[in-house]
Design an enzyme around this catalytic site. Sequence first.
Site, PDB file in Angstrom:
ATOM      1  N   HIS A 203       0.845  -1.207   0.000  1.00 58.17           N
ATOM      2  CA  HIS A 203       0.000   0.000   0.000  1.00 58.17           C
ATOM      3  C   HIS A 203       0.882   1.259   0.000  1.00 58.17           C
ATOM      4  O   HIS A 203       0.629   2.221   0.726  1.00 58.17           O
ATOM      5  CB  HIS A 203      -0.956   0.002   1.207  1.00 58.17           C
TER       6      HIS A 203
ATOM      7  N   TYR B 285       2.808  -4.171  10.751  1.00 64.43           N
ATOM      8  CA  TYR B 285       2.625  -2.742  10.468  1.00 64.43           C
ATOM      9  C   TYR B 285       3.661  -1.923  11.233  1.00 64.43           C
ATOM     10  O   TYR B 285       4.173  -0.924  10.735  1.00 64.43           O
ATOM     11  CB  TYR B 285       1.194  -2.300  10.818  1.00 64.43           C
TER      12      TYR B 285
HETATM   13  C1  HEM Z   1      -0.893 -11.214   7.847  1.00 65.36           C
HETATM   14  C2  HEM Z   1      -1.530 -10.477   6.934  1.00 65.36           C
HETATM   15  C3  HEM Z   1      -1.113  -9.080   6.587  1.00 65.36           C
HETATM   16  C4  HEM Z   1       0.116  -8.504   6.624  1.00 65.36           C
HETATM   17  C5  HEM Z   1       1.434  -9.157   7.031  1.00 65.36           C
HETATM   18  C6  HEM Z   1      -0.033  -7.128   6.201  1.00 65.36           C
HETATM   19  C7  HEM Z   1       1.005  -6.216   6.116  1.00 65.36           C
HETATM   20  C8  HEM Z   1       0.862  -4.876   5.861  1.00 65.36           C
HETATM   21  C9  HEM Z   1       1.929  -3.908   5.968  1.00 65.36           C
HETATM   22  C10 HEM Z   1       3.365  -4.221   6.355  1.00 65.36           C
HETATM   23  C11 HEM Z   1       1.400  -2.703   5.668  1.00 65.36           C
HETATM   24  C12 HEM Z   1       2.118  -1.340   5.675  1.00 65.36           C
HETATM   25  C13 HEM Z   1       1.914  -0.737   7.061  1.00 65.36           C
HETATM   26  C14 HEM Z   1       2.541   0.625   7.266  1.00 65.36           C
HETATM   27  O1  HEM Z   1       3.696   0.854   6.873  1.00 65.36           O
HETATM   28  O2  HEM Z   1       1.874   1.497   7.893  1.00 65.36           O
HETATM   29  C15 HEM Z   1       0.003  -2.893   5.343  1.00 65.36           C
HETATM   30  C16 HEM Z   1      -0.875  -1.902   4.971  1.00 65.36           C
HETATM   31  C17 HEM Z   1      -2.210  -2.113   4.729  1.00 65.36           C
HETATM   32  N1  HEM Z   1      -2.918  -3.294   4.852  1.00 65.36           N
HETATM   33 FE1  HEM Z   1      -2.142  -5.075   5.400  1.00 65.36          FE
HETATM   34  N2  HEM Z   1      -1.355  -6.873   5.927  1.00 65.36           N
HETATM   35  C18 HEM Z   1      -2.056  -8.037   6.150  1.00 65.36           C
HETATM   36  C19 HEM Z   1      -3.418  -8.210   6.022  1.00 65.36           C
HETATM   37  C20 HEM Z   1      -4.306  -7.253   5.661  1.00 65.36           C
HETATM   38  C21 HEM Z   1      -5.738  -7.404   5.630  1.00 65.36           C
HETATM   39  C22 HEM Z   1      -6.482  -8.681   6.018  1.00 65.36           C
HETATM   40  C23 HEM Z   1      -6.265  -6.203   5.243  1.00 65.36           C
HETATM   41  C24 HEM Z   1      -7.707  -5.787   5.105  1.00 65.36           C
HETATM   42  C25 HEM Z   1      -8.668  -6.188   5.921  1.00 65.36           C
HETATM   43  C26 HEM Z   1      -5.152  -5.294   4.999  1.00 65.36           C
HETATM   44  C27 HEM Z   1      -5.264  -3.980   4.565  1.00 65.36           C
HETATM   45  C28 HEM Z   1      -4.230  -3.069   4.520  1.00 65.36           C
HETATM   46  C29 HEM Z   1      -4.390  -1.675   4.150  1.00 65.36           C
HETATM   47  C30 HEM Z   1      -5.667  -0.982   3.684  1.00 65.36           C
HETATM   48  C31 HEM Z   1      -3.123  -1.085   4.297  1.00 65.36           C
HETATM   49  C32 HEM Z   1      -2.778   0.394   4.053  1.00 65.36           C
HETATM   50  C33 HEM Z   1      -2.960   1.131   5.374  1.00 65.36           C
HETATM   51  C34 HEM Z   1      -2.612   2.600   5.267  1.00 65.36           C
HETATM   52  O3  HEM Z   1      -3.170   3.266   4.384  1.00 65.36           O
HETATM   53  O4  HEM Z   1      -1.798   3.080   6.086  1.00 65.36           O
HETATM   54  N3  HEM Z   1      -3.992  -5.959   5.271  1.00 65.36           N
HETATM   55  N4  HEM Z   1      -0.304  -4.233   5.460  1.00 65.36           N
END
Ligand code: HEM
Length: 294
Positions: A15, A282
């Site tokens: 993202h 995160y």
């Molecule tokens: C184990 C599963 C998952 C991992 C390891 C993961 C990992 C990550 C990481 C590392 C980030 C960047 C965070 C940052 O730097 O602030 C991120 C962002 C994001 N993730 Fe996940 N994620 C997972 C599951 C999910 C799921 C299930 C959803 C939705 C329900 C999701 C939705 C998002 C969204 C929308 C962002 C962007 C958030 C923002 O705008 O700051 N992720 N994810």
Amino acid sequence: MNAIHGVHPGFRAVHAKGSCCRGTFVATPDAARLCIAPHLQGEEVPVTVRFSNGSGKPSRADGARDERGMAVKFHLPDGGSTDIVSLTLPAFFVRTPEDFLEFLEAQRPDPETGKPDLDRVGAFINAHPETQMATMFVMTNDSPASFAGCTFNGIHAFRLTGPDGMARFVRYRWVPDSEPATLTDDETRALGRGYLHEELERRLASETIGYDLYFQLAEEADDMTDPTTPWPEERELVRAGQLSLDGFTGQECEGMIFDPGRLVEGIERSDDPILHARSGAYSVSFERRTGAGT
Ligand code: HEM
């Protein structure tokens, strides 16, 4: 994730490309009846919202096959905050963090070609049929014409406690006021790599964007721990509030962290292991992109 998308200093591991907006949220009396959380009592709450593309490549074209994200931060009267972090996907790819690592490993680019080995990805999906819904969604859906027409799903179950002490499991869903619309690949190419974020900025210069928050109520038969399986559509949907976005703030929220584990009294996580794995991932991404903790 870094091996798949590359390391891009200052950007989220996934993202990576996002746009920030400001607005307000007002909960319905039904939300207050189901949950004691401070942002669900009916007073207007300021919000910061970040719309994003799922990829970890900041330069990836908005029209590329991808899921899109909507992260909402509610700014609470006591100075704290709580987040809902959702996707356009109806379900997540995998059931456990171990499976997720294996799935990511299968997508690691081949050092010879620089491209993922599609046979390895296919073998993972064949061995994990629960991966198919999310994968098919990404592969077969045309790109949205606007973030304003997308439905976003919270995917995990959360346990809400009401003023009567009753606890209920729900899943979140943001339903847009605008009609959904998609674009063909030719159309997105003609509009340019940044069309989706540019459209958001243009739209917010002249109008507000609205979404209704719904709680999908679980029934006895529903699995609270499996993010790969949507609950049946006939489950009751309770309208929990209205989100109104009225300003585009560009990159203003890039330094924030939106974390679905950042919760307040009245809301708890279900035992979904993916939900529990997210906060740690995160935090690591946040530390790397901001230099915090180094
Ligand atoms: C184990 C599963 C998952 C991992 C390891 C993961 C990992 C990550 C990481 C590392 C980030 C960047 C965070 C940052 O730097 O602030 C991120 C962002 C994001 N993730 Fe996940 N994620 C997972 C599951 C999910 C799921 C299930 C959803 C939705 C329900 C999701 C939705 C998002 C969204 C929308 C962002 C962007 C958030 C923002 O705008 O700051 N992720 N994810």
